[in-house]
Design a protein around this motif. Structure first.
Motif, PDB file in Angstrom:
ATOM      1  N   VAL A  32      85.123  -3.111 -16.550  1.00  0.00           N
ATOM      2  CA  VAL A  32      84.212  -4.668 -16.414  1.00  0.00           C
ATOM      3  C   VAL A  32      85.670  -5.546 -16.473  1.00  0.00           C
ATOM      4  O   VAL A  32      86.128  -6.181 -16.453  1.00  0.00           O
ATOM      5  CB  VAL A  32      82.914  -4.617 -17.258  1.00  0.00           C
ATOM      6  N   ALA A  70      76.968  -5.544 -10.328  1.00  0.00           N
ATOM      7  CA  ALA A  70      77.873  -5.022 -10.655  1.00  0.00           C
ATOM      8  C   ALA A  70      79.064  -4.752  -9.338  1.00  0.00           C
ATOM      9  O   ALA A  70      79.865  -5.312  -9.269  1.00  0.00           O
ATOM     10  CB  ALA A  70      77.322  -3.607 -11.353  1.00  0.00           C
ATOM     11  N   ARG A  74      82.061  -6.861  -8.389  1.00  0.00           N
ATOM     12  CA  ARG A  74      83.509  -6.690  -8.013  1.00  0.00           C
ATOM     13  C   ARG A  74      83.522  -7.338  -6.827  1.00  0.00           C
ATOM     14  O   ARG A  74      85.419  -7.425  -6.751  1.00  0.00           O
ATOM     15  CB  ARG A  74      83.244  -4.694  -8.393  1.00  0.00           C
TER      16      ARG A  74
END
Length: 104
Positions: A32, A70, A74
């Motif tokens: 991350v 998440a 991305r």
């Protein structure tokens, strides 16, 4: 490349923020930090330095609305990095990035 004290301070900071926000289980921390740093670098160098943190915030808001934040973060980071990389070459600034029908 950041030295080990910077990396350590960043890691401690991210851990503290994640804990403070209560998102330990919602966030896969693997990669991350690198993803965000790469994204903000692309925006800062390709578009505007002040645009980098704003862009990261906007991606966070958008990802937070997704079913899997998440994965969305991305995907959005990759999409926006590509947009920033081609920003100087793109002469159609008035056309929304997702509006392919209006692009040449």
């Amino acid at each position: 490349m950041a030295d080990s004290s910077d990396a350590s301070a960043l890691s401690e900071w991210v851990t503290a923020v994640v804990r403070e926000l209560g998102i330990e289980e919602a966030l896969d921390r693997e990669g991350v930090v690198d993803m965000v740093l790469d994204l903000t670098s692309d925006v800062a160098h390709g578009v505007s330095r002040p645009g980098a943190p704003v862009t990261a915030f906007l991606i966070g808001v958008a990802a937070g609305r997704a079913d899997d934040p998440a994965v969305a973060a991305r995907d959005y980071a990759q999409k926006i990095s590509r947009l920033a990389d081609g920003w100087d070459a793109d002469s159609e600034r008035g056309t929304a990035a997702g509006d392919q029908s209006r692009r040449a």
